[in-house]
Write a protein that holds these residues in place. Structure first.
Motif, PDB file in Angstrom:
ATOM      1  N   VAL A  85       0.848  -1.183   0.000  1.00  0.00           N
ATOM      2  CA  VAL A  85       0.000   0.000   0.000  1.00  0.00           C
ATOM      3  C   VAL A  85       0.887   1.237   0.000  1.00  0.00           C
ATOM      4  N   ASP A  96       4.405  -0.066   3.645  1.00  0.00           N
ATOM      5  CA  ASP A  96       3.110  -0.384   4.241  1.00  0.00           C
ATOM      6  C   ASP A  96       2.491  -1.582   3.535  1.00  0.00           C
ATOM      7  N   LEU A  98      -0.658  -4.727   3.597  1.00  0.00           N
ATOM      8  CA  LEU A  98      -1.969  -5.154   4.072  1.00  0.00           C
ATOM      9  C   LEU A  98      -2.052  -6.681   3.957  1.00  0.00           C
ATOM     10  N   SER A 100      -4.185 -10.256   4.539  1.00  0.00           N
ATOM     11  CA  SER A 100      -5.512 -10.848   4.690  1.00  0.00           C
ATOM     12  C   SER A 100      -5.389 -12.082   5.558  1.00  0.00           C
ATOM     13  N   LYS A 423      -8.503  -7.552   7.392  1.00  0.00           N
ATOM     14  CA  LYS A 423      -7.447  -6.849   6.671  1.00  0.00           C
ATOM     15  C   LYS A 423      -6.511  -6.212   7.702  1.00  0.00           C
ATOM     16  N   LYS A 424      -5.334  -6.772   7.824  1.00  0.00           N
ATOM     17  CA  LYS A 424      -4.395  -6.390   8.886  1.00  0.00           C
ATOM     18  C   LYS A 424      -3.284  -5.503   8.323  1.00  0.00           C
ATOM     19  N   PRO A 425      -3.293  -4.215   8.652  1.00  0.00           N
ATOM     20  CA  PRO A 425      -2.266  -3.305   8.124  1.00  0.00           C
ATOM     21  C   PRO A 425      -1.005  -3.305   8.986  1.00  0.00           C
TER      22      PRO A 425
END
Length: 456
Positions: A85, A96, A98, A100, A423-425
């Motif tokens: 991201v 960054d 993301l 799943s 959704k784990k950032p």
């Protein structure tokens, strides 16, 4: 039994086998092979449960499930990969990402109206996302429920995926457990019960519910084609479809023409005696039959109105100008009864539609693009069509779900995978540069941070 089963799924999930993408893909392929082999039995089960025609079963149940499976298998590796991201300048330097990740233990409660498709589609997504799952089919379609249990037990270990059959008592016990995600399809009233149970443990939910779906026909509509498409969308599955048109709002100048056209189209589809048609479903049980026949009392049936309690048959029925406080206009009909209300002034459309909660679907028949656009933008609803009914459900690129009282959340295609994935950032911060501006003490830094933030 249910607490122990759930505990076994928790233990299995901790092994992280379900997180393995190759394992998920293999599981979906095995499921597909079994479903293909069992298609004739699926068709037979639905026919036994409520006389569903084989054509409708293939069109609205088995083909939808196989399409969803193929889409998941094809895209699973891509969807499961961590996504880069664009990072924020305020975090410079950073990368960054993301991720799943599966929620964990999921509960899927399926309805009776499309008892195969609406059980399997969310289940496929839960498996694809790496969860364990317990599926509770509807007890009102016992043949389909038993077949689902047989299919799932043949493909999966119970600690991974299993089917739990039973009635309200079983659903109540299931909802008392602590889940990581609950997916429910059914009525608004039961949806509220599910939401309340989930709220006790702050469990996220998807609720696919229903509502009174309006179908607006203006004076420019192609009457014959409009009638044909409404007959198909309304009387498919004997009207037991959450996105079926619930009532018609038609311009007064074309109502008579519409009645002629819809009578012809009903006869074309189901013959002059639909009770003998092999293409027309029955009502699922006596309770729903009595609920629907109560709606016919004291109403002016322009078409149909015939019933047979022994076979749970209600003919395709069109009601002329019911009162808004009548039984048929109180709640979602969910059967082969179509009320028609005429209007001259478009303010009547708004008055009627806004008197109900936000519907799951809305349909407009018109040849005026601007008129359709205005109506689409004016009213809030889950999804819909211009110059057709129901078919928005068929595109896996479009989200399917309600709004407000008609549901929470949406699914289909990639969105189904996303629905069952957290959704784990993660920000991976570089060490080669560390600007001191953000650190205390803050004395003399306020104007500097204001200036910097303007550019971010």
């Amino acid at each position: 039994m249910i607490p122990e089963l759930l505990q076994s799924q928790k233990s299995y999930f901790k092994t992280e086998e379900t997180k393995n993408v190759a394992f998920r893909k293999k599981s979906l392929k095995q499921l597909k092979a079994e479903l293909v082999n069992q298609e004739s039995k699926i068709i037979e089960a639905l026919a036994k449960d409520f006389n569903k025609p084989a054509f409708e079963t293939v069109l609205t149940e088995t083909s939808v499930v196989l399409s969803e499976l193929d889409h998941m298998i094809k895209n699973l590796e891509k969807w499961s990969k961590p996504k880069w991201v664009l990072p924020s300048l305020i975090n410079f330097p950073s990368t960054d990402i993301l991720y799943s990740e599966p929620y964990g233990q999921t509960l899927i409660i399926a309805p009776w109206n499309y008892p195969y498709q609406l059980a399997m589609a969310p289940l496929i997504a839960a498996i694809a996302a790496g969860n364990t799952a317990i599926l509770k089919p509807s007890e009102l379609t016992p043949h389909t429920s038993a077949l689902l249990k047989q299919i799932i037990s043949h493909v999966f270990k119970p600690e991974h995926v299993t089917v739990v059959e039973g009635g309200v008592d079983v659903s109540t016990t299931l909802l008392k457990q602590r889940w990581d995600y609950i997916f429910f399809t059914g009525s608004v009233n039961v949806g509220k019960i599910v939401a309340k149970a989930a709220a006790k443990n702050l469990t996220p939910v998807t609720l696919e519910l229903g509502g009174k779906n309006p179908c607006i026909i203006d004076q420019t509509a192609n009457i014959n084609l409009t009638a044909k498409r409404i007959v198909w969308g309304k009387f498919l599955n004997a009207g037991q479809t959450c996105i079926a048109p619930d009532y018609i709002l038609i311009h007064d100048s074309i109502k008579a023409s519409f009645y002629k056209a819809i009578k012809i189209e009903i006869e074309n589809a189901y013959s002059k005696n639909p009770e003998n048609s092999k293409d027309f479903c029955r009502i699922v049980n006596t309770k729903n039959f009595k609920r629907l026949t109560k709606m016919l009392e004291n109403e002016n049936c322009i078409v149909g109105g015939d019933i047979n309690e022994k076979s749970l048959y209600i003919s395709p029925t069109v009601i002329d100008e019911p009162n808004l406080d009548s039984e048929v206009m109180k709640d979602e009909i969910f059967g082969p009864i179509l009320p028609v209300i005429s209007f001259k002034d478009k303010t009547k459309i708004e008055t009627i539609i806004t008197s109900y909660n936000k519907p799951l679907s809305l349909y407009i028949f018109t040849t005026q693009t601007n008129a359709a656009k205005k109506l689409i933008e004016k009213f809030s609803f889950g999804g819909g069509c211009i110059n057709d009914t129901v078919v928005h459900f068929a595109n896996h690129r479009l989200p399917f779900g309600g709004v407000g009282n008609s549901g929470i959340g949406a699914y289909h295609g990639k969105l189904s995978f996303d629905t069952f994935s957290h959704k784990k950032p993660v920000v991976n911060k570089g060490n080669w540069l560390d600007l001191p501006l953000r650190y205390a003490p803050y004395n003399g830094k306020l104007n500097k941070i204001k200036s910097l933030l303007k550019w971010l």
